[in-house]
Write a protein that holds these residues in place. Sequence first.
Motif, PDB file in Angstrom:
ATOM      1  N   GLY A  89       7.123 -47.508  12.476  1.00 52.49           N
ATOM      2  CA  GLY A  89       7.882 -46.426  12.816  1.00 52.49           C
ATOM      3  C   GLY A  89       9.060 -46.732  14.062  1.00 52.49           C
ATOM      4  O   GLY A  89       8.369 -47.681  15.025  1.00 52.49           O
ATOM      5  N   THR A  90       9.943 -46.167  14.246  1.00 54.82           N
ATOM      6  CA  THR A  90      10.971 -46.193  15.318  1.00 54.82           C
ATOM      7  C   THR A  90      10.507 -45.725  16.699  1.00 54.82           C
ATOM      8  O   THR A  90       9.401 -44.670  16.236  1.00 54.82           O
ATOM      9  CB  THR A  90      12.481 -46.039  15.028  1.00 54.82           C
ATOM     10  OG1 THR A  90      12.254 -44.505  14.694  1.00 54.82           O
ATOM     11  CG2 THR A  90      12.900 -46.659  13.783  1.00 54.82           C
ATOM     12  N   ALA A  91      10.944 -45.783  17.826  1.00 61.63           N
ATOM     13  CA  ALA A  91      10.590 -44.868  18.960  1.00 61.63           C
ATOM     14  C   ALA A  91      10.954 -43.504  18.588  1.00 61.63           C
ATOM     15  O   ALA A  91      10.064 -42.605  19.034  1.00 61.63           O
ATOM     16  CB  ALA A  91      11.450 -45.337  20.107  1.00 61.63           C
ATOM     17  N   LEU A  92      11.639 -43.043  17.874  1.00 58.97           N
ATOM     18  CA  LEU A  92      12.362 -41.643  17.650  1.00 58.97           C
ATOM     19  C   LEU A  92      11.275 -40.951  16.605  1.00 58.97           C
ATOM     20  O   LEU A  92      11.016 -39.856  16.685  1.00 58.97           O
ATOM     21  CB  LEU A  92      13.595 -41.534  17.057  1.00 58.97           C
ATOM     22  CG  LEU A  92      14.235 -40.311  16.738  1.00 58.97           C
ATOM     23  CD1 LEU A  92      14.481 -39.379  18.039  1.00 58.97           C
ATOM     24  CD2 LEU A  92      15.655 -40.276  16.011  1.00 58.97           C
ATOM     25  N   GLN A  93      10.946 -41.885  15.604  1.00 52.31           N
ATOM     26  CA  GLN A  93      10.066 -41.458  14.447  1.00 52.31           C
ATOM     27  C   GLN A  93       8.512 -41.156  15.388  1.00 52.31           C
ATOM     28  O   GLN A  93       7.914 -40.004  14.710  1.00 52.31           O
ATOM     29  CB  GLN A  93       9.721 -42.478  13.307  1.00 52.31           C
ATOM     30  CG  GLN A  93      11.175 -42.382  12.440  1.00 52.31           C
ATOM     31  CD  GLN A  93      11.099 -43.591  11.586  1.00 52.31           C
ATOM     32  OE1 GLN A  93      10.400 -44.455  11.808  1.00 52.31           O
ATOM     33  NE2 GLN A  93      12.252 -43.559  10.696  1.00 52.31           N
ATOM     34  N   LYS A  94       8.251 -42.159  16.098  1.00 52.11           N
ATOM     35  CA  LYS A  94       6.991 -41.844  16.918  1.00 52.11           C
ATOM     36  C   LYS A  94       6.976 -40.610  17.679  1.00 52.11           C
ATOM     37  O   LYS A  94       6.078 -39.890  17.657  1.00 52.11           O
ATOM     38  CB  LYS A  94       6.828 -43.328  17.638  1.00 52.11           C
ATOM     39  CG  LYS A  94       6.455 -44.278  16.851  1.00 52.11           C
ATOM     40  CD  LYS A  94       6.278 -45.624  17.562  1.00 52.11           C
ATOM     41  CE  LYS A  94       5.844 -46.711  16.948  1.00 52.11           C
ATOM     42  NZ  LYS A  94       5.536 -48.067  17.551  1.00 52.11           N
ATOM     43  N   GLU A 124      18.919 -43.768  10.243  1.00 54.40           N
ATOM     44  CA  GLU A 124      18.260 -43.957  11.606  1.00 54.40           C
ATOM     45  C   GLU A 124      17.008 -43.300  11.633  1.00 54.40           C
ATOM     46  O   GLU A 124      15.925 -43.727  12.433  1.00 54.40           O
ATOM     47  CB  GLU A 124      19.287 -43.692  12.841  1.00 54.40           C
ATOM     48  CG  GLU A 124      18.884 -43.987  14.128  1.00 54.40           C
ATOM     49  CD  GLU A 124      19.671 -43.503  15.251  1.00 54.40           C
ATOM     50  OE1 GLU A 124      19.100 -43.874  16.493  1.00 54.40           O
ATOM     51  OE2 GLU A 124      20.705 -42.955  15.039  1.00 54.40           O
ATOM     52  N   ASP A 125      16.956 -41.881  11.305  1.00 52.54           N
ATOM     53  CA  ASP A 125      15.862 -41.185  11.519  1.00 52.54           C
ATOM     54  C   ASP A 125      14.802 -41.286  10.331  1.00 52.54           C
ATOM     55  O   ASP A 125      13.623 -41.081  10.773  1.00 52.54           O
ATOM     56  CB  ASP A 125      16.194 -39.699  11.288  1.00 52.54           C
ATOM     57  CG  ASP A 125      16.892 -39.256  12.545  1.00 52.54           C
ATOM     58  OD1 ASP A 125      17.147 -39.664  13.475  1.00 52.54           O
ATOM     59  OD2 ASP A 125      17.836 -37.933  12.314  1.00 52.54           O
ATOM     60  N   LEU A 150      11.563 -46.518   7.240  1.00 55.76           N
ATOM     61  CA  LEU A 150      10.611 -46.996   7.861  1.00 55.76           C
ATOM     62  C   LEU A 150      10.543 -48.648   7.758  1.00 55.76           C
ATOM     63  O   LEU A 150      10.833 -49.102   6.495  1.00 55.76           O
ATOM     64  CB  LEU A 150       9.342 -46.602   7.247  1.00 55.76           C
ATOM     65  CG  LEU A 150       8.432 -45.321   7.465  1.00 55.76           C
ATOM     66  CD1 LEU A 150       7.383 -44.840   6.959  1.00 55.76           C
ATOM     67  CD2 LEU A 150       8.048 -45.553   9.058  1.00 55.76           C
ATOM     68  N   GLU A 183      12.200 -51.653   7.198  1.00 52.77           N
ATOM     69  CA  GLU A 183      13.510 -52.046   6.424  1.00 52.77           C
ATOM     70  C   GLU A 183      13.695 -51.973   4.956  1.00 52.77           C
ATOM     71  O   GLU A 183      12.447 -51.875   4.319  1.00 52.77           O
ATOM     72  CB  GLU A 183      13.644 -53.738   6.823  1.00 52.77           C
ATOM     73  CG  GLU A 183      12.534 -54.728   6.362  1.00 52.77           C
ATOM     74  CD  GLU A 183      12.979 -56.091   6.706  1.00 52.77           C
ATOM     75  OE1 GLU A 183      13.683 -56.413   7.592  1.00 52.77           O
ATOM     76  OE2 GLU A 183      12.299 -56.868   5.836  1.00 52.77           O
TER      77      GLU A 183
END
Length: 446
Positions: free
Chosen positions: A142-147, A272-273, A276, A278
């Motif tokens: 996950g990205t920082a935003l997803q986390k 972006e949101d 997961l 690539e």
Amino acid sequence: MILNERPPWEVHSSKVELKMSHSQIIKSESASSGTMIDALTPPARPLFQKLTTFIDAECRPAEEEFEEKLDGFKIIPEVLLALQRRAKELGIWNLFMTHLHNITVHDYGLMSEQMGTSFLAAYATNCAAPDTGNMEVLHDFGTALQKERFLGPLMDGGMRSAFLMTEPDVASSDARNVCTEFKKETRSGVEGYVVSGRKWWSTGAEDPRCEVFVVMGRVVENSVMSKHHTMLVVPSKSPGVTIVRSLTVFGYDDAPFGHAEVSLDDVWVSKEDSLLGEEGAGFKIAQSRLGPGRIHHCMRAIGLARRCFDVMVERMLTRKVFGKEMARHGMSQEKIADCKSDLDCARAITLLCADKIDRIGAKAARGDISMIKYAVPDFVLRIVDKAMQVHGGMGMCEDTMLPRAYSYVRTLRIADGPDEVHKMVVAREECKAALKRMGIAVGSKL
């Protein structure tokens, strides 16, 4: 014990309960065979002891109240929420995140067996599927935003999730058939995907706390569908998401968590949101999710089998047929012996697999993971079936937990890949090893 003496059990309303708790049973195991505690690493031992006591003293006694307070998929009974608060206080929360507790997969396997002895324990400790796998995926990919948006609340227990992979219109046992579309589309200058498809057996999707889906599909660009699968994070309340119906397992709806058929009709999410990892990494992510998770499932099933085994033996010791206790009959003794060997074999191969994952990683232990996935449910089903047989008519109805146990374990032969797929994996691994011994290149022989 002399069988014609009053056995050390108490009988209430046709239900037999052990006076001895599972924590006492563990302590009373013979030194020659070793104990579960001895098999744990030092950091895991206090956690295991607290977990076992918590399950014995608080989870199992709460099961009846939980069932009484259920109201479909509308609410989560307060008794479960109280158990979750208690588990947090005890520090036995998110134990599946082994790195956070400095424990091994083998350690957590033994803890999972304890959780399997209660229908509430995995939920009470925030160690229930599909959240465990989804949290691992968000943690690793996950990205920082997803986390921040999803992983944190999931780990805190205030949110639940669902994993959407299986589809009703294709043979999902071959995951390459999964064909939910992620059509690339830019809106207001923001890159994103329009998600279209239908999923089912989406466990947890009906939980009133469910806020997010992890969805498997294929990217479509310029009307061309990719051959490789991708995973997206999709908020469950997005426009276009519809719970079509609840699915039951042998009549059990598993409320308040449930298994749903879900329709995704032109659900737009930003790249972006939602993305997961690539694009095209769907299978890689899925395998990382399912490997250790199969240890959890198998060991919980073994814990459930242990509970069914206890109930069966207690029944044999307290029920008379043809002039003597059932336990005095040779056929009953054969059942006890067969179940004991099945139980120990299931535990041994699963813990061996867990040890391999700890030593060489899940990818290298792929064959072992597949083997436990089909072998353990088979072992456990035999135990549950014998326990049902011993209980006669009572074993078929809601007066015991046996029918529910059977429905759960039977599902494991299909969930996360059917037996046939996992047997294929094991057979291929063995054939590759044989070809290597014979000095023959694998090539296209398999």
